[in-house]
Design a protein around this motif. Structure first.
Motif: not given
Length: 112
Positions: A74-76, A80-83
């Motif tokens: 979903e976040l791949k 820049d914002l995933a973590i």
């Protein structure tokens, strides 16, 4: 770090099981299981539970790997914002979990 598919394939092969044998035991087509093992297809939660049983693996361990891969999928594209998003989600999950535990202790309703 091994993917869920790699973990499944490694365990299946170490048990000497053919792809078609495991696929039949979990009631899926062998081509689907092959795609799961190569990472081309994501299994369902139910399929992961069945695979854990057939492969004598810890169900929770495989489900944790499965859920982790769902989050990554979903976040791949949000490099820049995933973590930061995962950290916010962790806080939210801890909050929800704590509230659910309170509700259970108080018979379903939180009392002040």
């Amino acid at each position: 770090m091994k993917s869920l598919g790699e973990t499944i394939r490694t365990k299946r092969e170490s048990m000497g099981l053919l792809l078609r044998e495991v696929a039949a035991k979990i009631n899926v087509d062998s081509s689907l299981l092959s795609r799961v093992e190569t990472g081309a297809k994501r299994p369902t939660r139910e399929q992961v539970v069945h695979l854990a049983s057939v492969l004598n693996e810890d169900t929770n361990a495989l489900l944790i790997q499965y859920l982790g891969e769902r989050v990554v999928y979903e976040l791949k594209d949000e490099e820049d914002l995933a973590i930061e998003a995962v950290m916010v989600a962790e806080k939210r999950l801890r909050y929800v979990s704590a509230n659910n535990a309170k509700k259970k202790r108080h018979g379903g309703a939180i009392r002040n």
